[in-house]
Design a protein around this motif. Structure first.
Motif, short mmCIF file in Angstrom:
data_model
loop_
_atom_site.label_atom_id
_atom_site.label_comp_id
_atom_site.label_asym_id
_atom_site.label_seq_id
_atom_site.Cartn_x
_atom_site.Cartn_y
_atom_site.Cartn_z
N ASP A 98 23.78 46.30 51.01
CA ASP A 98 24.28 47.00 52.19
C ASP A 98 23.17 47.65 53.01
O ASP A 98 23.28 47.78 54.23
N ARG A 126 37.41 50.41 56.17
CA ARG A 126 37.24 49.34 55.18
C ARG A 126 37.66 49.80 53.80
O ARG A 126 38.32 49.09 53.05
N LEU A 130 40.44 48.28 51.47
CA LEU A 130 40.08 47.80 50.13
C LEU A 130 40.98 48.46 49.08
O LEU A 130 41.52 47.79 48.18
N THR A 160 35.13 53.11 47.03
CA THR A 160 35.54 51.71 46.79
C THR A 160 36.36 51.64 45.49
O THR A 160 37.57 51.77 45.54
N ALA A 260 34.19 46.03 46.07
CA ALA A 260 33.04 46.13 46.99
C ALA A 260 33.42 45.60 48.36
O ALA A 260 34.15 44.60 48.46
N PRO A 261 32.91 46.23 49.42
CA PRO A 261 33.16 45.68 50.76
C PRO A 261 32.40 44.36 50.93
O PRO A 261 31.43 44.09 50.20
N THR A 262 32.80 43.59 51.92
CA THR A 262 32.15 42.28 52.11
C THR A 262 30.66 42.41 52.44
O THR A 262 29.89 41.49 52.21
N THR A 264 28.57 43.90 50.83
CA THR A 264 27.83 43.88 49.55
C THR A 264 27.64 42.45 49.06
O THR A 264 26.84 42.19 48.16
N PHE A 265 28.40 41.52 49.62
CA PHE A 265 28.33 40.12 49.18
C PHE A 265 27.16 39.44 49.90
O PHE A 265 27.01 39.57 51.11
N TYR A 316 37.52 40.36 42.34
CA TYR A 316 36.74 41.15 43.29
C TYR A 316 37.72 41.70 44.32
O TYR A 316 38.47 40.93 44.93
N THR A 318 38.08 43.42 47.89
CA THR A 318 37.34 43.67 49.13
C THR A 318 38.32 44.19 50.18
O THR A 318 39.54 44.22 49.94
N GLU A 319 37.80 44.53 51.34
CA GLU A 319 38.68 44.97 52.43
C GLU A 319 39.47 43.81 53.02
O GLU A 319 40.38 44.03 53.82
#
Ligand code: MRU
Length: 347
Positions: A98, A126, A130, A160, A260-262, A264-265, A316, A318-319
């Motif tokens: 991030d 977000r 999430l 999160t 985790a929010p996207t 972080t991917f 996983y 995510t939002e």
């Protein structure tokens, strides 16, 4: 900071925003001082902000994303080239995806300060989205084991993995949280316990090595953790000790869920083995609460993240929804093509 109980952002509760842009400087909650005192500290230059990141006055992947963006905004005010600022920021906590994401986003915007404030506002949306997706994983009466701090303090607000717990609590579900103390920096004992206390959520702090016993005693329903980076194949780089929890969860047939929010991917890093793990000062291990706990001259090894292979991950959150490991290729493709657009609250 004034009375913390009245310091709310967008009605998000009794925990003040972790970081904010104050016109020509960055103001942040000094997490080194918690739980003893709730204080803020300011950075007026990029170097001051980098020093605060390196000393972990601010930490947690999404919060670092906003710090990265605000660092670029400070650099712009100082007349420094934004690319140079991005490189400097990326070195402070190199694992956090991030941080680079936020810094790059601000660097490519016409007005980095405006963009940084936008990222900060989006963080709250977000996290709520999430949490709404993840709530189904925390039933009434659930006992959740968590690691490190993934709450409001790890983001701008709400959290999160801990945001999921918070949403379940706010929906009236009875939840109990086992809080790993998270040696050596004690993010669980110092920060997660502080947040849960303020939110009125039932919790007990345990030593990190209690996890196996708790699972064997059938005292855990779900393991819920965050991530600093999820690589293209689904490996999860997170706080040291996360991998141990995933192995234990698999052994005991428990769900191991990563929230985790996207942002972080990281589709551009193939596997967890391709991430260079951050090592910090051995003194963190050799001391506890500022006191030496080992004989004089003892050496210590202090890797602060580990890699949990995709094979140990149940889901996983995510939002943009809950993803099984087998569905990750699709998520990564969409992230590469950036087809989620702005305001990633959409499902
Ligand atoms: O070293 P830290 O405290 O920055 O590490 C934080 C973590 O490992 C968190 O689990 C991760 O950043 C996710 S926070 C929502």
């Amino acid at each position: 900071m004034g009375d913390s109980d009245t310091a709310t952002v967008d009605g998000t509760g009794p925990i003040p925003p972790t970081i904010e842009w104050a016109g020509d400087r960055v103001r942040l909650v000094d997490q080194r001082k918690l739980p003893e005192t709730l204080e803020t500290v300011e950075a007026r230059t990029l170097e001051e902000l980098c020093a605060l990141i390196e000393s972990m006055a601010i930490r947690g992947a999404p919060a670092l994303g906003v710090a990265g963006a605000m660092g670029v905004a400070l650099a712009r005010l100082e007349g420094m080239p934004v690319d140079e600022a991005v490189r400097r920021l990326a070195k402070t906590r190199p694992v956090a995806r991030d941080l680079l994401w936020g810094a790059r986003r601000a660097a490519s915007a016409g007005d980095p300060a405006e963009e940084a404030e936008r990222i900060a506002r989006e963080d709250v949306e977000r996290n709520r989205s999430l949490a709404a997706h993840g709530m189904a994983l925390v039933h009434d009466g659930a006992r959740v084991l968590t690691h490190c701090n993934t709450g409001s303090l790890a983001c701008v607000s709400y959290g999160t993995a801990l945001g999921i717990v918070r949403a379940a609590h706010e929906a009236g579900r009875r939840v109990h949280v086992w809080v790993d103390e998270t040696r050596p920096a004690l993010q669980g004992a110092r920060l997660t316990a502080w947040e849960l206390q303020r939110l009125g959520i039932s919790h007990e702090v345990v030593v990190d090595s209690a996890a196996g016993h708790l699972m064997a005693s059938k005292a855990v329903d779900v393991v819920l953790v965050g991530a600093d980076r999820v690589t293209a194949n689904g490996d999860v780089v997170n706080k040291i000790g996360t991998y141990t929890l995933a192995v234990l969860a698999a052994h005991h047939g428990l769900p191991f869920v990563v929230a985790a929010p996207t942002s972080t991917f990281d589709p551009s890093t193939p596997t967890g083995r391709d991430v260079t793990i951050e090592h910090r000062d051995p003194t963190e291990v050799l001391t506890c609460g500022g006191r030496n706990v080992t004989p004089q001259g003892t050496r210590a090894f202090n890797p602060v993240f580990d890699v949990t292979p995709v094979s140990l991950v149940t889901a996983y959150v995510t939002e943009v929804g809950v993803w099984r490991p087998s569905e990750l290729t699709d998520l990564m493709r969409r992230l590469t093509e950036e087809d989620f657009g702005e305001g990633a609250g959409a499902s």
